[in-house]
Write an enzyme that holds these catalytic residues in place. Structure first.
Site, mmCIF file in Angstrom:
data_model
loop_
_atom_site.group_PDB
_atom_site.id
_atom_site.type_symbol
_atom_site.label_atom_id
_atom_site.label_comp_id
_atom_site.label_asym_id
_atom_site.label_seq_id
_atom_site.Cartn_x
_atom_site.Cartn_y
_atom_site.Cartn_z
ATOM 1 N N GLY A 157 0.779 -1.161 0.013
ATOM 2 C CA GLY A 157 -0.072 0.122 -0.027
ATOM 3 C C GLY A 157 0.789 1.214 0.069
ATOM 4 O O GLY A 157 0.141 2.179 0.031
ATOM 5 N N THR B 168 3.434 -0.314 -7.064
ATOM 6 C CA THR B 168 2.921 -0.536 -8.469
ATOM 7 C C THR B 168 2.536 0.664 -9.014
ATOM 8 O O THR B 168 2.892 0.803 -10.390
ATOM 9 C CB THR B 168 1.833 -1.719 -8.211
ATOM 10 O OG1 THR B 168 2.225 -2.988 -7.737
ATOM 11 C CG2 THR B 168 1.420 -1.900 -9.631
ATOM 12 N N SER C 160 16.485 -7.776 16.439
ATOM 13 C CA SER C 160 16.422 -6.698 16.931
ATOM 14 C C SER C 160 15.955 -6.103 18.237
ATOM 15 O O SER C 160 15.991 -5.280 18.817
ATOM 16 C CB SER C 160 15.701 -5.734 16.012
ATOM 17 O OG SER C 160 14.363 -6.124 15.815
ATOM 18 N N LYS D 247 9.958 1.535 12.373
ATOM 19 C CA LYS D 247 9.897 1.281 13.892
ATOM 20 C C LYS D 247 9.784 2.572 14.529
ATOM 21 O O LYS D 247 8.783 2.667 15.607
ATOM 22 C CB LYS D 247 11.166 0.531 14.400
ATOM 23 C CG LYS D 247 11.388 -0.763 13.652
ATOM 24 C CD LYS D 247 12.594 -1.416 14.106
ATOM 25 C CE LYS D 247 12.989 -2.876 13.867
ATOM 26 N NZ LYS D 247 14.366 -3.105 14.143
#
Length: 817
Positions: free
Chosen positions: A374, A378, A694, A737
């Site tokens: 999203g 594309t 992480s 993050k």
């Protein structure tokens, strides 16, 4: 009738014709001759008045004179525009029709204009009747007469549609003057030639002109007849050949040797082969296959295989390319119009355009867009094609497991076809399109081959100029194709394939970026798609912020657009039912239309008990905040991990516990406490698999908090990999993050020092709202995250939030036993 005409003529000649004043009718593109009967149509007001004046006389005479040029009409004609010689005619019949008159007139005598006496309302002139034509040389006249009659016979022989009575009338007329005038009135000799004949004063001159003009007309008729005969001969020949072919086909059909389709198809393919611009190697192979096809019967299995093969060769754009748009300003406008932000990516695209502009023969770049769903990967490919002015095609690679999907099947197999790449190039019709290889990270592999291995040649600029599809087995140049690949994550992409592409990361959008995208792109698009007008649907910023935080959970804007479309449809229903003219969407209206919020994203907890730390994770949907919880297990020395953790994450927990145990004295910990008590580490959202290094610093902070009784600051989130020597290593996904932590209300971020450069990708408004603390060792992390005072001694760390709840739990357990 003839007697009356003779009497009228005699009367006209007796009335001093040199002073005869008569109405004049101008004629356009035609000339009237004495002794001829012709129809006339009169429609112009000036001419109608002249005819009316003539009809008002007893004799019904009118003078017809031809205009010198076709550019002037009888309505506007001046006296200088008419010839001096004309013909007096007698109006034999008149019929009115609407605003015109239909006349039948008979030529009487030639006249010459002496003086023009009137121009309006119609032309009028004094004329004199010219004397009859005289003969100068009778022998010459006789010779010319016979020659003219001979030409007339030739002409009549080429005109089979002439009625027999007219043939007899023409051939039996011995008066050379009448015969010549009749021919001049029938043939289209042109105004100039006809006027010369009318002005002739001798029979010799008249016949000489008639012979010359008639000779030319007969020659033209002969040429026309020859052309018609040739065309008829060709038609007869073609018809004869057609009939013979049909008979031959019927005979061959009876004998079982019908091959009409083969010859037609082969000749058609050979014609196309001659017209198509092909590389020499390709042309030789096509010629060879075509010869094989011509030698095969249509029922042979190889016949249709070869025909399909040749059609693919002829359809492919071997040398056909579209022209690139190299206007960089226009390209930037298109990219800005289609996408918000993404400045680095737009800059890279413009750099590629600049290289093509400076060096047209350069190889097209190969780009890999990596980012969560999203974010516009594309659609960005479509914008690149629009900016370049190239064709765009998308090939979805998600779930592709067979190498032949890309390379095609060899023609030895039944039902063999080219690979999807060659089929795409055949569809677009040019050899330099923008081709998007979508979801390249979703490819699989099995016993049928590895599609990623096939892409190694396709996406290598040093090799793809001679790409050979298994079906074609001919070299096709892919170096002009602009390849764009998309992926949600780099991990599944093999390293050799990754090495062939320029990787561009597309991170998720911040809430402020989503707000701008919704206002500029999503809302106007959904308003249009749902049939609303811009003034009928309004959504305020607070409502959009509510949609992004509580009704969607994504790094991109796809779900956000879908949710806005849902609101637009509900508004469209109210407008269509006449319940509202305009609807403004507020946060309250969002809850009314869409119901309760679907998501309750992790937020910074107001208070963290000892043993709980806030971490940050990267997912395909963007970033997430997660809480790592640790509790002590008295009497057990083991380490329990839960929450669907992967091997790497489990090893991070073990490394954190081992490091703290080995450095217990340094951090003020009691090694006996660690040795005699086991630890259970849990990461909530247990249904979701988790892995990666992480979370190492977060686990170390949670364990240090548990062992010291010092709480972790609730306004702080952290990420980073740890080692047994206490170092903090860099990790990926920093932007996603940090954005997730900011959305959760956290304002202090602890990052590996070597990730500081990645903070430049974070939107400036978010970066300015955060305190970012770099760390190189675990000690620095603990110093930044743990509170100073001990609020909860480690010996009494409970499993539950209060002792009352613990007692109730024990009582319930006893009763169940």
């Amino acid at each position: 009738m003839a007697e009356n005409t003779e009497k009228t003529t005699q009367n006209l000649e007796n009335e001093e014709p040199e002073r005869l004043e008569i109405a004049v009718l101008p004629l356009q593109s035609t000339t009237l001759f004495p002794d001829t009967v012709v129809p006339l149509t009169v429609g112009r007001p000036r001419s109608l008045q002249a005819v009316e004046a003539a009809l008002g006389t007893a004799e019904k005479f009118i003078c017809c004179i031809t205009l010198r040029t076709e550019d002037v009409t009888g309505q506007d004609a001046k006296t200088k525009d008419l010839f001096e010689i004309g013909t007096i005619v007698n109006i034999k019949r008149m019929m009115r029709a609407d605003e015109t008159m239909q006349l039948i007139v008979q030529g009487i005598d030639r006249v010459k204009v002496l003086e023009w006496t009137q121009e309006q309302p119609y032309l009028k002139a004094k004329v004199e009747v010219l004397p009859d034509l005289v003969v100068k040389d009778e022998e010459e006249v006789e010779a010319l007469k016979r020659s003219v009659q001979g030409l007339i016979q030739e002409a009549l022989a080429m005109l089979p549609n002439v009625p027999p009575e007219i043939r007899m009338a023409v051939l039996s007329n011995n008066d050379p003057v009448q015969l010549t005038y009749f021919l001049a009135s029938v043939l289209d000799l042109g105004v100039e030639n006809e006027q010369k004949m009318l002005e002739s004063n001798t029979v010799d001159e008249l016949l000489s002109l008639a012979y010359r003009f008639l000779t030319r007309e007969v020659e033209i008729m002969q040429i026309r007849s020859k052309i018609a005969n040739d065309a008829q001969g060709e038609m007869d020949k073609a018809q004869r050949e057609y009939i013979l072919r049909q008979q031959k086909r019927a005979i061959e059909k009876e004998l079982g040797e019908d091959d009409s389709g083969e010859k037609a198809e082969a000749s058609q393919l050979r014609e196309r082969l001659g017209q198509t611009d092909l590389p020499e190697e390709v042309r030789k192979e096509a010629e060879r296959e075509l010869k094989r096809m011509e030698s095969l019967p249509q029922a042979a299995p190889d016949y249709h295989v070869i025909r399909t093969y040749l059609e693919y060769i002829l359809d492919l754009p071997w040398k056909k390319a579209s022209e690139d748009k190299l206007d960089l300003n226009e390209a930037r406008r298109i990219l800005d119009e289609d996408h918000y932000g993404l400045e680095d990516i737009k800059e890279r695209i413009l750099e590629s355009l600049a290289v093509v502009k400076l060096r047209p023969d350069s190889k097209s770049p190969i780009i890999l867009f990596v980012g969560p769903p999203g974010v516009g990967k594309t659609s960005l490919g479509r914008s690149i094609a629009r900016a370049l002015g190239r064709e765009f095609e998308r090939i979805s690679l998600g779930g592709v497991r067979d190498e032949a999907e890309l390379r095609g099947h060899r023609r030895t197999y039944v039902g063999a076809m080219p690979g999807r790449l060659i089929q795409t190039l055949r569809r677009v019709g040019v050899n330099n399109p923008v081709i998007m290889l979508d979801e390249i990270d979703k490819m699989g592999n099995d016993f049928r081959g590895d599609p990623a291995a096939a892409l190694l040649e396709i996406l290598d600029p040093q090799q793809n100029h001679t790409f050979r599809d298994h079906y074609l087995d001919l070299p096709f140049d892919l170096s002009k194709v602009f390849f764009i690949a998309t992926a949600n994550q780099l991990g599944p992409i093999p390293m050799p394939l990754r090495d062939r592409m320029e990787i561009i990361q597309l991170a998720g959008y911040s809430d402020r970026e989503k707000l701008s995208i919704a206002k500029q792109y999503l809302v106007p698009r959904q308003v249009k798609e749902n049939g609303l007008q811009p003034d009928q649907f309004e959504i305020i910023d607070e409502a959009i912020n509510l949609l992004t935080s509580r009704y969607t959970r994504e790094a991109g804007v796809r779900q956000l657009e879908r949710t806005i479309g849902n609101l637009a449809r509900k508004v469209a229903l109210k407008v269509a039912q006449g319940e509202a003219i305009k609807v403004t969407i507020t946060p309250e209206a969002v809850k009314t239309f869409l119901g309760a919020p679907r998501f309750y994203p992790e937020e910074a907890r107001k208070e963290l008990p000892a043993g709980v730390a806030t971490g940050m994770a990267w997912t395909e949907m963007g970033g997430e905040v997660l809480f790592i919880e640790a509790t002590m297990l008295p009497g057990s020395g083991g380490l329990i991990l839960s929450g669907q953790l992967g091997d790497v994450m489990k090893e991070s927990a073990q490394a954190a516990r081992s490091y703290l145990w080995s450095h217990a004295t340094e951090f003020g910990l009691d090694p006996k406490l660690i040795k005699e008590n086991g630890v259970h580490i849990h990461v909530p959202a247990g249904a979701i698999p988790k892995d990666g290094p992480s979370a190492g610093v977060t686990m170390a902070s949670a364990l240090a908090s548990l062992y010291t009784g010092r709480k972790v600051r609730n306004d702080t989130a952290m990420t980073g990999e740890i080692t047994l020597s206490g170092l903090v290593f860099p990790v990926g996904g920093i932007k996603e993050k940090v954005l997730a932590a900011h959305r959760a209300g956290i304002r202090r971020i602890v990052l590996p020092a070597r990730n500081e450069a990645d903070t430049e990708e974070i939107p400036e408004e978010v970066r300015n709202d955060l305190e970012i603390i770099p760390a190189t060792r675990i000690g620095e992390v603990l110093e930044a995250t743990l509170e100073k005072e001990v609020t909860q001694p480690p010996e009494v760390v409970p499993h539950f939030e209060s002792s009352t709840q613990n007692a109730e739990h024990l009582n319930m357990k006893d009763s169940l036993e």
